[in-house]
Design an enzyme around this catalytic site. Structure first.
Site, mmCIF file in Angstrom:
data_model
loop_
_atom_site.group_PDB
_atom_site.id
_atom_site.type_symbol
_atom_site.label_atom_id
_atom_site.label_comp_id
_atom_site.label_asym_id
_atom_site.label_seq_id
_atom_site.Cartn_x
_atom_site.Cartn_y
_atom_site.Cartn_z
ATOM 1 N N ARG A 182 48.733 33.993 33.400
ATOM 2 C CA ARG A 182 48.289 35.100 34.252
ATOM 3 C C ARG A 182 49.465 36.013 34.608
ATOM 4 N NH1 ARG A 182 45.773 31.768 38.827
ATOM 5 N NH2 ARG A 182 45.449 33.740 39.896
ATOM 6 N N ARG A 217 43.138 46.809 37.206
ATOM 7 C CA ARG A 217 44.093 45.854 36.664
ATOM 8 C C ARG A 217 44.619 46.290 35.316
ATOM 9 N NH1 ARG A 217 42.589 40.891 39.223
ATOM 10 N NH2 ARG A 217 44.116 39.332 38.664
ATOM 11 N N ARG A 255 47.693 26.490 46.963
ATOM 12 C CA ARG A 255 46.581 27.328 47.438
ATOM 13 C C ARG A 255 45.274 26.539 47.471
ATOM 14 N NH1 ARG A 255 45.047 32.966 44.966
ATOM 15 N NH2 ARG A 255 45.082 31.852 42.984
ATOM 16 N N ARG A 297 41.417 26.342 42.674
ATOM 17 C CA ARG A 297 40.850 27.185 41.619
ATOM 18 C C ARG A 297 41.203 26.657 40.230
ATOM 19 N NH1 ARG A 297 41.975 33.350 43.274
ATOM 20 N NH2 ARG A 297 42.530 33.414 41.074
ATOM 21 N N LYS A 311 47.551 39.281 47.727
ATOM 22 C CA LYS A 311 46.618 40.423 47.812
ATOM 23 C C LYS A 311 45.397 40.059 48.649
ATOM 24 C CE LYS A 311 46.035 40.611 43.307
ATOM 25 N NZ LYS A 311 46.925 39.522 42.890
HETATM 26 P P1 AP5 Z 1 46.456 35.003 47.767
HETATM 27 O O1 AP5 Z 1 46.275 35.914 48.924
HETATM 28 O O2 AP5 Z 1 45.326 34.129 47.357
HETATM 29 O O3 AP5 Z 1 47.027 35.821 46.506
HETATM 30 P P2 AP5 Z 1 46.334 36.827 45.522
HETATM 31 O O4 AP5 Z 1 47.334 37.895 45.254
HETATM 32 O O5 AP5 Z 1 44.983 37.234 46.026
HETATM 33 O O6 AP5 Z 1 46.239 35.892 44.237
HETATM 34 P P3 AP5 Z 1 45.065 35.700 43.184
HETATM 35 O O7 AP5 Z 1 45.389 34.463 42.408
HETATM 36 O O8 AP5 Z 1 43.736 35.785 43.839
HETATM 37 O O9 AP5 Z 1 45.309 36.907 42.279
HETATM 38 P P4 AP5 Z 1 44.789 37.109 40.896
HETATM 39 O O10 AP5 Z 1 45.034 38.550 40.783
HETATM 40 O O11 AP5 Z 1 45.399 36.298 39.833
HETATM 41 O O12 AP5 Z 1 43.277 36.554 40.954
HETATM 42 P P5 AP5 Z 1 41.884 37.265 41.059
HETATM 43 O O13 AP5 Z 1 40.997 36.399 41.838
HETATM 44 O O14 AP5 Z 1 42.034 38.683 41.434
HETATM 45 O O15 AP5 Z 1 47.752 34.118 48.057
HETATM 46 C C1 AP5 Z 1 48.177 33.106 47.158
HETATM 47 C C2 AP5 Z 1 48.641 31.853 47.948
HETATM 48 O O16 AP5 Z 1 49.831 32.164 48.652
HETATM 49 C C3 AP5 Z 1 47.639 31.403 49.024
HETATM 50 O O17 AP5 Z 1 47.660 30.015 49.085
HETATM 51 C C4 AP5 Z 1 48.173 32.044 50.317
HETATM 52 O O18 AP5 Z 1 47.790 31.300 51.459
HETATM 53 C C5 AP5 Z 1 49.667 32.030 50.078
HETATM 54 N N1 AP5 Z 1 50.349 33.182 50.668
HETATM 55 C C6 AP5 Z 1 49.905 34.465 50.753
HETATM 56 N N2 AP5 Z 1 50.821 35.267 51.333
HETATM 57 C C7 AP5 Z 1 51.892 34.460 51.604
HETATM 58 C C8 AP5 Z 1 53.176 34.685 52.205
HETATM 59 N N3 AP5 Z 1 53.544 35.918 52.633
HETATM 60 N N4 AP5 Z 1 54.009 33.621 52.328
HETATM 61 C C9 AP5 Z 1 53.650 32.375 51.894
HETATM 62 N N5 AP5 Z 1 52.448 32.101 51.342
HETATM 63 C C10 AP5 Z 1 51.587 33.130 51.179
HETATM 64 O O19 AP5 Z 1 41.429 37.225 39.531
HETATM 65 C C11 AP5 Z 1 41.156 36.009 38.873
HETATM 66 C C12 AP5 Z 1 40.747 36.304 37.440
HETATM 67 O O20 AP5 Z 1 39.556 37.097 37.428
HETATM 68 C C13 AP5 Z 1 41.746 37.100 36.608
HETATM 69 O O21 AP5 Z 1 42.712 36.250 36.020
HETATM 70 C C14 AP5 Z 1 40.808 37.734 35.575
HETATM 71 O O22 AP5 Z 1 40.443 36.821 34.568
HETATM 72 C C15 AP5 Z 1 39.563 38.038 36.374
HETATM 73 N N6 AP5 Z 1 39.580 39.401 36.945
HETATM 74 C C16 AP5 Z 1 39.531 39.733 38.271
HETATM 75 N N7 AP5 Z 1 39.563 41.063 38.421
HETATM 76 C C17 AP5 Z 1 39.613 41.595 37.178
HETATM 77 C C18 AP5 Z 1 39.691 42.915 36.677
HETATM 78 N N8 AP5 Z 1 39.729 43.987 37.502
HETATM 79 N N9 AP5 Z 1 39.750 43.093 35.335
HETATM 80 C C19 AP5 Z 1 39.730 42.052 34.489
HETATM 81 N N10 AP5 Z 1 39.678 40.763 34.894
HETATM 82 C C20 AP5 Z 1 39.628 40.539 36.225
HETATM 83 MG MG MG Z 2 43.000 36.872 45.370
#
Ligand code: AP5
Ligand code: MG
Length: 214
Positions: free
Chosen positions: A171, A88, A127, A160, A13
């Site tokens: 997660r 979410r 990552r 992270r 994402k």
């Molecule tokens: P990346 O682009 O980083 O993936 P992502 O989908 O952004 O993954 P996240 O871990 O950031 O998602 P998340 O939803 O768990 O975390 P968030 O920060 O939102 O890609 C992942 C890896 O793969 C990278 O190394 C990239 O280079 C590689 N990659 C990408 N595309 C690829 C491809 N096509 N092929 C190969 N490799 C690839 O949330 C973290 C925490 O915050 C949550 O757990 C929660 O506690 C809290 N939080 C955030 N938002 C909310 C909310 N709205 N409500 C409640 N809690 C929340």
């Molecule tokens: Mg992300």
């Protein structure tokens, strides 16, 4: 253009949102990045969010909804925005619908990046993330020019805290239980665009922009 990014943790994402924000000249708003910046700066919000995030749980809706609803009222969101990591939960989606509805607006695209769980765990271990600007890299699939240094802003990259395998599994469980129902929510609204996220980063991007450029 008002876009939200859906998909499991690690689906890509953030990677796609950053590229889309640049292409369409609209802000990339990642709730995860906002929380991580607050944790880094030791704010009250950061202190409240940290224990949930480290455990792989969602931060309570009341800590995130107003934050996003206020953020999208900013001037820089006049032409649109990309929400990454929000909504979410169904209550978050309903709060967003309500806020947009009040301004006679709606989400144009909910982009669902589809990646099976098995591929996610491998991605997460490689990552590297920048706490400075939120850019994400991968040691194999998307390496930086200089090891450990962000190409975009020059800050140091980190692993992270929530990317440990056991937290990633938690997660994923939370995603299936609380976030996946949003796919049906946006399908009903005719705004869903599902893309196979197991393809190369550039291929995923091309598939998305092919539809958005129409
Ligand atoms: P990346 O682009 O980083 O993936 P992502 O989908 O952004 O993954 P996240 O871990 O950031 O998602 P998340 O939803 O768990 O975390 P968030 O920060 O939102 O890609 C992942 C890896 O793969 C990278 O190394 C990239 O280079 C590689 N990659 C990408 N595309 C690829 C491809 N096509 N092929 C190969 N490799 C690839 O949330 C973290 C925490 O915050 C949550 O757990 C929660 O506690 C809290 N939080 C955030 N938002 C909310 C909310 N709205 N409500 C409640 N809690 C929340
Ligand atoms: Mg992300």
């Amino acid at each position: 253009m008002k876009i939200i990014m859906l998909g499991a943790p690690g689906a890509g994402k953030g990677t796609q949102a950053k590229m889309l924000a640049e292409r369409y000249g609209i802000p990339h708003i990642s709730t995860g990045d906002i929380f991580r910046a607050n944790i880094k700066n030791n704010t009250e919000l950061g202190k409240k969010a940290k224990s949930y995030m480290d455990a792989g749980e969602l931060v309570p809706d009341e800590l995130v909804v107003d934050l996003v609803v206020d953020r999208i009222k900013n001037k820089d969101c006049m032409k649109g925005f990309i929400l990454d990591g929000f909504p979410r939960t169904i209550p978050q989606a309903e709060a967003l619908d309500y806020a947009l509805n009040n301004q006679n607006e709606k989400i144009d695209y909910a982009i669902n990046i589809d990646v099976p769980d098995a591929a996610i765990v491998e991605r997460m271990s490689g990552r590297r993330a920048c706490v400075g600007c939120g850019a994400t890299y991968h040691v194999v699939y998307n390496p930086t020019k200089e090891e450990g240094i962000c190409d975009a802003c020059g800050e140091k990259l980190i692993l992270r805290d929530d990317d440990k395998p056991e937290t990633v599994q938690k997660r994923l469980d939370v995603y299936h239980e609380q976030t996946k129902p949003l796919i049906a929510h946006y399908e009903k609204k005719d705004s869903l665009l599902t893309v196979d996220g197991t393809q190369d980063i550039e291929v995923v991007f091309a598939k998305i922009t092919e539809v958005l450029d129409r």
